[in-house]
Design a protein around this motif. Sequence first.
Motif, PDB file in Angstrom:
ATOM      1  N   ASN A 126       0.845  -1.194   0.000  1.00 15.52           N
ATOM      2  CA  ASN A 126       0.000   0.000   0.000  1.00 15.52           C
ATOM      3  C   ASN A 126       0.877   1.240   0.000  1.00 15.52           C
ATOM      4  O   ASN A 126       1.814   1.339   0.795  1.00 15.52           O
ATOM      5  N   GLY A 127       0.564   2.186  -0.877  1.00 16.01           N
ATOM      6  CA  GLY A 127       1.306   3.434  -0.923  1.00 16.01           C
ATOM      7  C   GLY A 127       0.374   4.619  -0.790  1.00 16.01           C
ATOM      8  O   GLY A 127      -0.744   4.600  -1.325  1.00 16.01           O
ATOM      9  N   ILE A 128       0.808   5.640  -0.077  1.00 18.28           N
ATOM     10  CA  ILE A 128       0.008   6.846   0.079  1.00 18.28           C
ATOM     11  C   ILE A 128       0.846   8.047  -0.338  1.00 18.28           C
ATOM     12  O   ILE A 128       2.012   8.178   0.046  1.00 18.28           O
ATOM     13  N   TYR A 129       0.248   8.922  -1.153  1.00 16.32           N
ATOM     14  CA  TYR A 129       0.967  10.036  -1.753  1.00 16.32           C
ATOM     15  C   TYR A 129       0.879  11.282  -0.876  1.00 16.32           C
ATOM     16  O   TYR A 129      -0.191  11.620  -0.356  1.00 16.32           O
ATOM     17  N   PHE A 130       2.022  11.946  -0.718  1.00 15.04           N
ATOM     18  CA  PHE A 130       2.087  13.211   0.006  1.00 15.04           C
ATOM     19  C   PHE A 130       2.620  14.298  -0.924  1.00 15.04           C
ATOM     20  O   PHE A 130       3.692  14.142  -1.501  1.00 15.04           O
ATOM     21  N   LYS A 131       1.864  15.376  -1.056  1.00 17.50           N
ATOM     22  CA  LYS A 131       2.299  16.544  -1.832  1.00 17.50           C
ATOM     23  C   LYS A 131       2.418  17.721  -0.877  1.00 17.50           C
ATOM     24  O   LYS A 131       1.457  18.104  -0.218  1.00 17.50           O
ATOM     25  N   VAL A 132       3.636  18.269  -0.796  1.00 20.19           N
ATOM     26  CA  VAL A 132       3.902  19.399   0.082  1.00 20.19           C
ATOM     27  C   VAL A 132       3.990  20.648  -0.778  1.00 20.19           C
ATOM     28  O   VAL A 132       4.691  20.670  -1.796  1.00 20.19           O
ATOM     29  N   SER A 133       3.296  21.700  -0.391  1.00 22.82           N
ATOM     30  CA  SER A 133       3.270  22.937  -1.177  1.00 22.82           C
ATOM     31  C   SER A 133       4.664  23.563  -1.224  1.00 22.82           C
ATOM     32  O   SER A 133       5.518  23.298  -0.371  1.00 22.82           O
ATOM     33  N   ASP A 134       4.886  24.410  -2.231  1.00 24.49           N
ATOM     34  CA  ASP A 134       6.184  25.087  -2.361  1.00 24.49           C
ATOM     35  C   ASP A 134       6.498  25.928  -1.125  1.00 24.49           C
ATOM     36  O   ASP A 134       7.648  25.980  -0.675  1.00 24.49           O
ATOM     37  N   GLU A 135       5.485  26.591  -0.589  1.00 23.44           N
ATOM     38  CA  GLU A 135       5.689  27.414   0.603  1.00 23.44           C
ATOM     39  C   GLU A 135       6.118  26.557   1.792  1.00 23.44           C
ATOM     40  O   GLU A 135       7.037  26.928   2.543  1.00 23.44           O
ATOM     41  N   PHE A 209       5.827   9.141  -1.997  1.00 21.99           N
ATOM     42  CA  PHE A 209       4.946   8.127  -1.429  1.00 21.99           C
ATOM     43  C   PHE A 209       5.599   7.498  -0.201  1.00 21.99           C
ATOM     44  O   PHE A 209       6.809   7.260  -0.168  1.00 21.99           O
ATOM     45  N   VAL A 210       4.770   7.201   0.797  1.00 18.55           N
ATOM     46  CA  VAL A 210       5.154   6.295   1.872  1.00 18.55           C
ATOM     47  C   VAL A 210       4.543   4.942   1.533  1.00 18.55           C
ATOM     48  O   VAL A 210       3.336   4.842   1.292  1.00 18.55           O
ATOM     49  N   VAL A 211       5.382   3.902   1.476  1.00 14.30           N
ATOM     50  CA  VAL A 211       4.937   2.592   1.013  1.00 14.30           C
ATOM     51  C   VAL A 211       5.094   1.560   2.131  1.00 14.30           C
ATOM     52  O   VAL A 211       6.132   1.506   2.799  1.00 14.30           O
ATOM     53  N   PHE A 212       4.067   0.733   2.306  1.00 12.11           N
ATOM     54  CA  PHE A 212       4.070  -0.349   3.288  1.00 12.11           C
ATOM     55  C   PHE A 212       3.935  -1.679   2.552  1.00 12.11           C
ATOM     56  O   PHE A 212       3.037  -1.843   1.731  1.00 12.11           O
ATOM     57  N   GLU A 213       4.820  -2.603   2.873  1.00 14.12           N
ATOM     58  CA  GLU A 213       4.818  -3.901   2.195  1.00 14.12           C
ATOM     59  C   GLU A 213       4.768  -5.033   3.212  1.00 14.12           C
ATOM     60  O   GLU A 213       5.625  -5.147   4.085  1.00 14.12           O
ATOM     61  N   LYS A 214       3.744  -5.875   3.085  1.00 15.27           N
ATOM     62  CA  LYS A 214       3.630  -7.034   3.966  1.00 15.27           C
ATOM     63  C   LYS A 214       4.607  -8.117   3.515  1.00 15.27           C
ATOM     64  O   LYS A 214       4.850  -8.302   2.319  1.00 15.27           O
ATOM     65  N   LEU A 215       5.156  -8.848   4.472  1.00 14.57           N
ATOM     66  CA  LEU A 215       6.115  -9.908   4.190  1.00 14.57           C
ATOM     67  C   LEU A 215       5.456 -11.270   4.414  1.00 14.57           C
ATOM     68  O   LEU A 215       4.919 -11.527   5.497  1.00 14.57           O
ATOM     69  N   LYS A 216       5.513 -12.115   3.397  1.00 15.02           N
ATOM     70  CA  LYS A 216       4.904 -13.445   3.506  1.00 15.02           C
ATOM     71  C   LYS A 216       5.912 -14.422   4.106  1.00 15.02           C
ATOM     72  O   LYS A 216       6.433 -15.313   3.437  1.00 15.02           O
ATOM     73  N   ILE A 217       6.190 -14.231   5.395  1.00 12.64           N
ATOM     74  CA  ILE A 217       7.128 -15.069   6.125  1.00 12.64           C
ATOM     75  C   ILE A 217       6.381 -15.794   7.229  1.00 12.64           C
ATOM     76  O   ILE A 217       5.279 -15.406   7.635  1.00 12.64           O
ATOM     77  N   GLU A 218       6.999 -16.864   7.746  1.00 13.27           N
ATOM     78  CA  GLU A 218       6.362 -17.697   8.765  1.00 13.27           C
ATOM     79  C   GLU A 218       5.965 -16.882   9.994  1.00 13.27           C
ATOM     80  O   GLU A 218       4.903 -17.097  10.593  1.00 13.27           O
TER      81      GLU A 218
END
Length: 303
Positions: A126-135, A209-218
């Motif tokens: 899952n990724g979520i986009y962040f846009k920061v204004s020039d100011e 983007f801040v991205v979160f990745e699940k790991l398919k581990i035991e």
Amino acid sequence: MKYIIYLFLLVPFSVSAQIKGVVVDESNNPIPYVNIWIENENIGTTSELDGTFSLQLKNQEKNLIFSVIGFESKSINSKETQKVVLKSALIQLDEVVIKQKRSKQSKEIGNYESAGFRYHMNYFVNGIYFKVSDEERMQYPFIKEIKFRTLSENKNAKIRIYLVEKNEDGSPGIQLLTDEIILEVKKGNTKNTIDFSSKKIEIPKEGFFVVFEKLKIEQNIHYIEYNYKDKNGKKTSYKGLSYEPEIALLPVNEQIGWNKRINDKWEKSSKTTIQNPNSFENILMKKYHNKYLIPSVNITITN
């Protein structure tokens, strides 16, 4: 009063051939947390801390894709995966600008709540986009910290987090850092923070983007079993599993989320539709109807 609503996607067990192997680098050192998936399919796994992996296959003529930060991706026939060697990759990043720090000031932005929604949509990234204004970028040019909330049925479940730039088509692009960030989270509804202040990461003009990745581990597997009556009234037992942790999700009106399945293809998030949203049974679900679900995340920007 705030609620956390839990919905699970249960993965039924099936009978198939199991292949096992290990992923190593050119010096024969194990590579942990490698993404491994069947080519052109949404079936995959993640290598363990010692580089080992196993995967159920119905057709052993398939190719497997091996991908992880810092190494070249590799496609190999599933019959030849007892030992997979990945070559180190030279990752060319855009120039990271380091500026002289002034007196510390910071600002927190984003969408974060202590409550959240557990909803499995068959996405593992899952990724979520962040846009920061020039100011704002002029006043707070650096990424200091991210705060996010996880929902986990397991103790010490692990998740991968990374920051990426924005592509011209709006999708997540190349990574801002080559560092591997693997975080262990507590069981239950938990607030997590990651401190980036020592990295001095300047906020890209086009956002990130801040991205979160699940790991398919035991370590992340949560087994589920429950009993129910079928349509004939016969008692039946169902077994399945989920991979923890889930990222708490919140409803928003703006399409700022992207998702990726095991096959490594990014897709824009779509609106969630609840059947009969005005009914009494769905009174807690109504706020999520016709909304985009995004990870519960805030970022702190600083100078």
